[in-house]
Design a protein around this motif. Structure first.
Motif, PDB file in Angstrom:
ATOM      1  N   LEU A  29      24.765  18.072  65.593  1.00  0.00           N
ATOM      2  CA  LEU A  29      23.497  18.537  65.019  1.00  0.00           C
ATOM      3  C   LEU A  29      23.617  18.520  63.501  1.00  0.00           C
ATOM      4  N   ILE A  30      22.640  17.902  62.841  1.00  0.00           N
ATOM      5  CA  ILE A  30      22.588  17.870  61.375  1.00  0.00           C
ATOM      6  C   ILE A  30      21.370  18.672  60.932  1.00  0.00           C
ATOM      7  N   MET A  31      21.575  19.601  60.003  1.00  0.00           N
ATOM      8  CA  MET A  31      20.490  20.431  59.486  1.00  0.00           C
ATOM      9  C   MET A  31      20.304  20.141  58.004  1.00  0.00           C
ATOM     10  N   VAL A  32      19.082  19.798  57.617  1.00  0.00           N
ATOM     11  CA  VAL A  32      18.734  19.598  56.207  1.00  0.00           C
ATOM     12  C   VAL A  32      17.685  20.652  55.862  1.00  0.00           C
ATOM     13  N   LYS A  33      18.073  21.626  55.031  1.00  0.00           N
ATOM     14  CA  LYS A  33      17.190  22.762  54.754  1.00  0.00           C
ATOM     15  C   LYS A  33      16.356  22.536  53.495  1.00  0.00           C
ATOM     16  N   ALA A  34      15.339  23.379  53.347  1.00  0.00           N
ATOM     17  CA  ALA A  34      14.425  23.256  52.215  1.00  0.00           C
ATOM     18  C   ALA A  34      15.127  23.486  50.885  1.00  0.00           C
ATOM     19  N   ASP A  35      16.254  24.215  50.889  1.00  0.00           N
ATOM     20  CA  ASP A  35      16.990  24.448  49.640  1.00  0.00           C
ATOM     21  C   ASP A  35      17.886  23.275  49.281  1.00  0.00           C
ATOM     22  N   THR A  36      17.779  22.159  50.021  1.00  0.00           N
ATOM     23  CA  THR A  36      18.503  20.887  49.878  1.00  0.00           C
ATOM     24  C   THR A  36      19.903  20.912  50.482  1.00  0.00           C
ATOM     25  N   SER A  37      20.336  22.017  51.048  1.00  0.00           N
ATOM     26  CA  SER A  37      21.655  22.062  51.675  1.00  0.00           C
ATOM     27  C   SER A  37      21.662  21.213  52.945  1.00  0.00           C
ATOM     28  N   VAL A  38      22.845  20.677  53.259  1.00  0.00           N
ATOM     29  CA  VAL A  38      23.032  19.855  54.449  1.00  0.00           C
ATOM     30  C   VAL A  38      24.256  20.381  55.190  1.00  0.00           C
ATOM     31  N   SER A  39      24.137  20.561  56.504  1.00  0.00           N
ATOM     32  CA  SER A  39      25.279  21.034  57.287  1.00  0.00           C
ATOM     33  C   SER A  39      25.339  20.282  58.607  1.00  0.00           C
ATOM     34  N   ILE A  40      26.580  20.109  59.096  1.00  0.00           N
ATOM     35  CA  ILE A  40      26.824  19.371  60.331  1.00  0.00           C
ATOM     36  C   ILE A  40      27.484  20.327  61.324  1.00  0.00           C
ATOM     37  N   HIS A  41      26.909  20.414  62.530  1.00  0.00           N
ATOM     38  CA  HIS A  41      27.367  21.385  63.514  1.00  0.00           C
ATOM     39  C   HIS A  41      27.786  20.711  64.816  1.00  0.00           C
ATOM     40  N   ALA A  42      28.847  21.265  65.436  1.00  0.00           N
ATOM     41  CA  ALA A  42      29.207  20.906  66.800  1.00  0.00           C
ATOM     42  C   ALA A  42      28.592  21.945  67.735  1.00  0.00           C
ATOM     43  N   ASP A  43      28.739  21.713  69.026  1.00  0.00           N
ATOM     44  CA  ASP A  43      28.157  22.629  70.014  1.00  0.00           C
ATOM     45  C   ASP A  43      29.139  23.761  70.331  1.00  0.00           C
ATOM     46  N   ASP A  44      29.704  24.360  69.287  1.00  0.00           N
ATOM     47  CA  ASP A  44      30.588  25.519  69.419  1.00  0.00           C
ATOM     48  C   ASP A  44      30.691  26.176  68.055  1.00  0.00           C
ATOM     49  N   ARG A  45      31.661  27.034  67.814  1.00  0.00           N
ATOM     50  CA  ARG A  45      31.926  27.688  66.528  1.00  0.00           C
ATOM     51  C   ARG A  45      30.809  28.629  66.089  1.00  0.00           C
ATOM     52  N   ALA A  46      29.951  29.053  66.992  1.00  0.00           N
ATOM     53  CA  ALA A  46      28.843  29.956  66.648  1.00  0.00           C
ATOM     54  C   ALA A  46      28.009  29.331  65.538  1.00  0.00           C
ATOM     55  N   TYR A  47      27.908  30.015  64.383  1.00  0.00           N
ATOM     56  CA  TYR A  47      27.045  29.540  63.311  1.00  0.00           C
ATOM     57  C   TYR A  47      27.773  28.663  62.311  1.00  0.00           C
ATOM     58  N   LYS A  48      29.090  28.609  62.332  1.00  0.00           N
ATOM     59  CA  LYS A  48      29.855  27.951  61.265  1.00  0.00           C
ATOM     60  C   LYS A  48      29.809  26.433  61.415  1.00  0.00           C
ATOM     61  N   PRO A  49      29.395  25.701  60.365  1.00  0.00           N
ATOM     62  CA  PRO A  49      29.333  24.237  60.448  1.00  0.00           C
ATOM     63  C   PRO A  49      30.711  23.595  60.369  1.00  0.00           C
ATOM     64  N   LEU A  50      30.800  22.354  60.851  1.00  0.00           N
ATOM     65  CA  LEU A  50      32.026  21.570  60.714  1.00  0.00           C
ATOM     66  C   LEU A  50      32.237  21.134  59.269  1.00  0.00           C
ATOM     67  N   ASN A  51      31.133  20.785  58.611  1.00  0.00           N
ATOM     68  CA  ASN A  51      31.162  20.417  57.199  1.00  0.00           C
ATOM     69  C   ASN A  51      29.773  20.651  56.635  1.00  0.00           C
ATOM     70  N   TRP A  52      29.686  20.791  55.325  1.00  0.00           N
ATOM     71  CA  TRP A  52      28.404  21.108  54.722  1.00  0.00           C
ATOM     72  C   TRP A  52      28.434  20.795  53.229  1.00  0.00           C
ATOM     73  N   MET A  53      27.251  20.780  52.633  1.00  0.00           N
ATOM     74  CA  MET A  53      27.110  20.656  51.179  1.00  0.00           C
ATOM     75  C   MET A  53      26.135  21.737  50.730  1.00  0.00           C
ATOM     76  N   SER A  54      26.611  22.589  49.821  1.00  0.00           N
ATOM     77  CA  SER A  54      25.784  23.701  49.350  1.00  0.00           C
ATOM     78  C   SER A  54      24.768  23.213  48.313  1.00  0.00           C
ATOM     79  N   PRO A  55      23.643  23.910  48.200  1.00  0.00           N
ATOM     80  CA  PRO A  55      22.617  23.502  47.227  1.00  0.00           C
ATOM     81  C   PRO A  55      23.037  23.860  45.810  1.00  0.00           C
ATOM     82  N   PRO A  56      22.449  23.219  44.788  1.00  0.00           N
ATOM     83  CA  PRO A  56      21.477  22.125  44.915  1.00  0.00           C
ATOM     84  C   PRO A  56      22.195  20.785  45.102  1.00  0.00           C
ATOM     85  N   CYS A  57      21.644  19.930  45.939  1.00  0.00           N
ATOM     86  CA  CYS A  57      22.243  18.617  46.127  1.00  0.00           C
ATOM     87  C   CYS A  57      21.149  17.582  46.361  1.00  0.00           C
TER      88      CYS A  57
END
Length: 238
Positions: free
Chosen positions: A26-54
């Motif tokens: 799952l890839i999430m691109v939020k309105a604050d420009t952050s991007v995060s990549i999630h697996a189907d586990d680990r609760a809320y914590k992404p596998l990798n991400w980029m914090s805003p602004p980007c």
């Protein structure tokens, strides 16, 4: 917010390098420009991400195009390559294969976290009594807005420097992580930096205190009854 479920490979380059082989995520691109990549586990914590602004650019990959020079573990199913650049010059390259779901949703303005009665009252009491944290400290603003959420209290210490305060009834690691994200973002603003942090709670778990100390965040245990004027030290027998 844009939600994409797709086969993807992720390569991060910055202070270190990291590689996620091709898999369904799952890839999430939020309105604050952050991007995060999630697996189907680990609760809320992404596998990798980029914090805003980007910023993000998308390169379409035509059938038969050789993209092996810029990616690893690539096969002929790659249709797009997303390049996300962070504020410190780091990059997140996401190679997109088969897409199972791609949708955008407008969340509107979020009203923020509604705290329980004790926690909300504790925040109000600390706003009225900023000298709880030190002589000469002053309140700048309650619920100071940032692009990733509101800071409970923004204060100035006796040296005139900004201090972000996160208030919890019970202090746990999640609260320290939350304050860390606020501080990272606020310290990018040259008009505010340096901004220090205080983690304030009625009870602070040892693990949370250890993590806060490691990150240079001060911890303050708050006596709720004393702030309300119900626990006067002069009235105690011992």
């Amino acid at each position: 917010m844009r939600l994409v479920i797709a086969q993807c490979q992720v390569d991060y380059a910055g202070r270190l390098t990291a590689h996620l082989p091709m898999a369904k995520r799952l890839i999430m691109v939020k309105a604050d420009t952050s991007v995060s990549i999630h697996a189907d586990d680990r609760a809320y914590k992404p596998l990798n991400w980029m914090s805003p602004p980007c910023t993000m650019t998308v390169q379409e990959v035509l059938p038969g195009t050789d993209v092996a020079a810029t990616t690893q573990d690539i096969d002929s199913q790659i249709t797009q390559v997303w390049e996300v650049k962070g504020p410190q010059g780091d990059t997140l390259q996401i190679s997109i294969g088969q897409i199972y779901y791609d949708a955008e949703h407008d969340f509107g303005v979020d009203p923020g976290l509604q705290k329980d009665g004790v926690e909300a009252h504790l925040q109000a009491l600390l706003a009225e009594n900023p000298t709880t944290f030190g002589e000469g400290w002053q309140l700048v603003q309650r619920e100071y807005y940032t692009p990733i959420g509101p800071v409970d209290l923004l204060l100035r210490n006796d040296e005139g420097q900004y201090v972000a305060v996160e208030v919890k009834r019970r202090g746990e690691i999640d609260g320290v992580e939350q304050l860390t994200r606020y501080l990272e973002l606020m310290n990018r603003d040259p008009l505010m930096s340096p901004v220090s942090g205080v983690f304030a709670a009625q009870q602070i778990k040892p693990q949370a205190r250890t993590l806060a100390t490691d990150r240079g965040i001060s911890c303050v245990t708050v006596n709720y009854d004393e702030l309300r004027g119900l626990d006067n030290p002069e009235d105690r027998l011992f």
